[in-house]
Design a protein around this motif. Structure first.
Motif, PDB file in Angstrom:
ATOM      1  N   UNK A 118       0.829  -1.206   0.000  1.00  0.00           N
ATOM      2  CA  UNK A 118       0.000   0.000   0.000  1.00  0.00           C
ATOM      3  C   UNK A 118       0.866   1.260   0.000  1.00  0.00           C
ATOM      4  N   UNK A 119       1.939   1.262   0.780  1.00  0.00           N
ATOM      5  CA  UNK A 119       2.818   2.432   0.847  1.00  0.00           C
ATOM      6  C   UNK A 119       3.635   2.593  -0.438  1.00  0.00           C
ATOM      7  N   UNK A 120       4.086   1.476  -1.009  1.00  0.00           N
ATOM      8  CA  UNK A 120       4.844   1.552  -2.255  1.00  0.00           C
ATOM      9  C   UNK A 120       3.982   2.133  -3.369  1.00  0.00           C
ATOM     10  N   UNK A 121       2.727   1.702  -3.409  1.00  0.00           N
ATOM     11  CA  UNK A 121       1.813   2.188  -4.444  1.00  0.00           C
ATOM     12  C   UNK A 121       1.357   3.621  -4.161  1.00  0.00           C
ATOM     13  N   UNK A 122       0.971   3.880  -2.902  1.00  0.00           N
ATOM     14  CA  UNK A 122       0.401   5.183  -2.571  1.00  0.00           C
ATOM     15  C   UNK A 122       1.407   6.294  -2.444  1.00  0.00           C
ATOM     16  N   UNK A 146       2.824  -2.552  -7.984  1.00  0.00           N
ATOM     17  CA  UNK A 146       3.306  -3.616  -7.111  1.00  0.00           C
ATOM     18  C   UNK A 146       2.714  -4.948  -7.562  1.00  0.00           C
ATOM     19  N   UNK A 147       3.595  -5.907  -7.814  1.00  0.00           N
ATOM     20  CA  UNK A 147       3.171  -7.232  -8.245  1.00  0.00           C
ATOM     21  C   UNK A 147       3.637  -8.272  -7.236  1.00  0.00           C
ATOM     22  N   UNK A 148       2.693  -9.022  -6.681  1.00  0.00           N
ATOM     23  CA  UNK A 148       3.022 -10.103  -5.757  1.00  0.00           C
ATOM     24  C   UNK A 148       3.205 -11.380  -6.581  1.00  0.00           C
ATOM     25  N   UNK A 149       4.440 -11.874  -6.649  1.00  0.00           N
ATOM     26  CA  UNK A 149       4.703 -13.125  -7.360  1.00  0.00           C
ATOM     27  C   UNK A 149       4.446 -14.282  -6.405  1.00  0.00           C
ATOM     28  N   UNK A 150       4.174 -15.450  -6.964  1.00  0.00           N
ATOM     29  CA  UNK A 150       3.859 -16.585  -6.097  1.00  0.00           C
ATOM     30  C   UNK A 150       3.962 -17.888  -6.870  1.00  0.00           C
ATOM     31  N   UNK A 172      -3.020  -0.152  -7.809  1.00  0.00           N
ATOM     32  CA  UNK A 172      -1.690  -0.423  -8.346  1.00  0.00           C
ATOM     33  C   UNK A 172      -1.057  -1.674  -7.735  1.00  0.00           C
ATOM     34  N   UNK A 173      -1.828  -2.445  -6.987  1.00  0.00           N
ATOM     35  CA  UNK A 173      -1.317  -3.677  -6.364  1.00  0.00           C
ATOM     36  C   UNK A 173      -2.078  -4.876  -6.918  1.00  0.00           C
ATOM     37  N   UNK A 196       6.821  -3.203   8.599  1.00  0.00           N
ATOM     38  CA  UNK A 196       6.696  -2.751   7.215  1.00  0.00           C
ATOM     39  C   UNK A 196       7.375  -1.398   7.032  1.00  0.00           C
ATOM     40  N   UNK A 197       7.349  -0.579   8.078  1.00  0.00           N
ATOM     41  CA  UNK A 197       7.987   0.746   8.000  1.00  0.00           C
ATOM     42  C   UNK A 197       9.486   0.609   7.782  1.00  0.00           C
ATOM     43  N   UNK A 198      10.107  -0.338   8.479  1.00  0.00           N
ATOM     44  CA  UNK A 198      11.549  -0.524   8.317  1.00  0.00           C
ATOM     45  C   UNK A 198      11.869  -1.040   6.913  1.00  0.00           C
TER      46      UNK A 198
END
Length: 354
Positions: A211-215, A221-225, A244-245, A335-337
């Motif tokens: 959310x932070x990367x996109x916003x 942002x793409x989550x691979x799996x 964007x996620x 997540x902040x770190x």
């Protein structure tokens, strides 16, 4: 000359073995090299010229199946077996297959099955698996050294390739995305890990980061799996709740698609799992989140990578499930770190370009 190379049993380790495979290929340029591998590792080397053939190492334990595989190995009439796994089974198979020269490290009580026995290091002090694979090949090419880093004849450069089929898989996914998603630089997130639950970073943390990367950074942002992480990827996207996620969860999952996605990324954030090692061969910056595993076991000396690990009294414990039940080594890694590490690494890359 025919060489059988028994590959490591994990995807990440197979990538870490590519520098050793390159040294082997260069030294025995006229040899016919066959990779003996677990089926799920097969896609790792696709598109590379490191081996000529491959044989799937059968996991089924029935006597009939094992005898059929052994017969197949015997029919190949290999001259040399290079054993990257430290297992008794790999040494036993190469011995029973009648391969006259068998090179590997003395572990699991298998020294008597080998013709070239390399001494095992004390595991109380962590050391890179990559350098162990290189040490085996160094023995073969006569460049043994107690300090492989000082040995100019061996490179730690890992290799991967994206095949035409992989590119088509990526294009099929990419063409479905919105114009807005395509407009922004791409960051990949890789959750999960086959090692066990202890390596997992919480879904809520991944979602907050996405959310932070996109916003805040305006990144797609793409989550691979893989199949094991599909539900986790879906949950991350749902909790991030941002246009964007997205994830690969709705695609036909394939290791080649993951490789193609990471190759296209501006940066990768990943747990200490196999796809972590896809970044370096494609020169993609990577932030790796470590919990129960010691960084040195899988160190690759990649200068565009950043490792994050909390200092814990109880770790790194190397356990697949937290023996104390709190899993703080990953839960307390905020997540902040991780977001700050991403911003820092992106800034370093931009300053180098400038």
């Amino acid at each position: 000359m025919k060489i059988a190379v028994f590959l490591p049993n994990w995807i990440g380790d197979a990538v870490m073995a590519t520098p050793a495979l390159r040294a082997l290929r260069d030294e025995f340029s006229n040899a016919e090299i066959t990779a003996i591998q677990k089926p799920y590792v097969a896609e790792v080397l696709n598109g590379l010229d490191l081996v000529d053939h491959s044989l799937d190492w059968v996991s089924e334990k029935s006597l009939k199946t094992q005898l059929q595989f052994l017969r197949q190995l015997r029919q190949e009439r290999f001259d040399l077996a290079v054993l990257f796994p430290n297992s008794f089974r790999s040494a036993c198979l190469s011995f029973l297959a009648g391969i006259p020269r068998r090179v590997g490290i003395q572990r699991d009580g298998r020294g008597w099955l080998l013709t070239d026995v390399l001494s095992a290091k004390d595991r109380s002090t962590p050391y890179p698996a990559m350098d162990e694979y290189l040490r085996i090949v160094a023995h073969l090419i006569g460049e043994e050294s107690s300090d492989l880093q000082a040995n100019s004849g061996l490179s730690r450069k890992m290799e991967l390739a994206v095949t035409e089929a992989d590119r088509q898989r990526w294009e099929s996914f990419w063409n479905k995305q919105s114009a807005e998603f395509k407009r922004h630089p791409l960051i990949c997130l890789n959750p999960g890990g086959a090692f066990g639950a202890a390596k997992h970073w919480p879904v809520a943390h991944f979602a907050e980061l996405a959310q932070r990367l996109a916003g805040e950074l305006q990144k797609s942002v793409l989550v691979v799996c893989g199949p094991a992480e599909k539900e986790e990827a879906i949950q991350i996207v749902e909790q991030a709740n941002h246009p964007l996620v997205t994830s690969l969860a709705d695609e036909p999952l394939h290791l080649g698609l993951t490789k193609a996605a990471i190759q296209q990324a501006e940066l990768l954030v990943t747990t200490d799992s196999g796809p972590r090692h896809f970044a370096a061969p494609f020169d993609v910056p990577v932030v790796t989140l470590f919990g129960p595993t010691h960084i040195m076991w899988s160190e690759t000396f990649y200068d565009r990578g950043q490792h994050l690990q909390l200092a814990m009294d109880c770790g790194p414990c190397q356990q697949r499930v937290c023996p104390l039940g709190h899993h703080r080594c990953m839960k307390d890694l905020s997540a902040a770190r991780v977001f700050d590490a991403v911003v820092s690494l992106l800034g370093q890359q931009q300053s180098k370009v400038a």
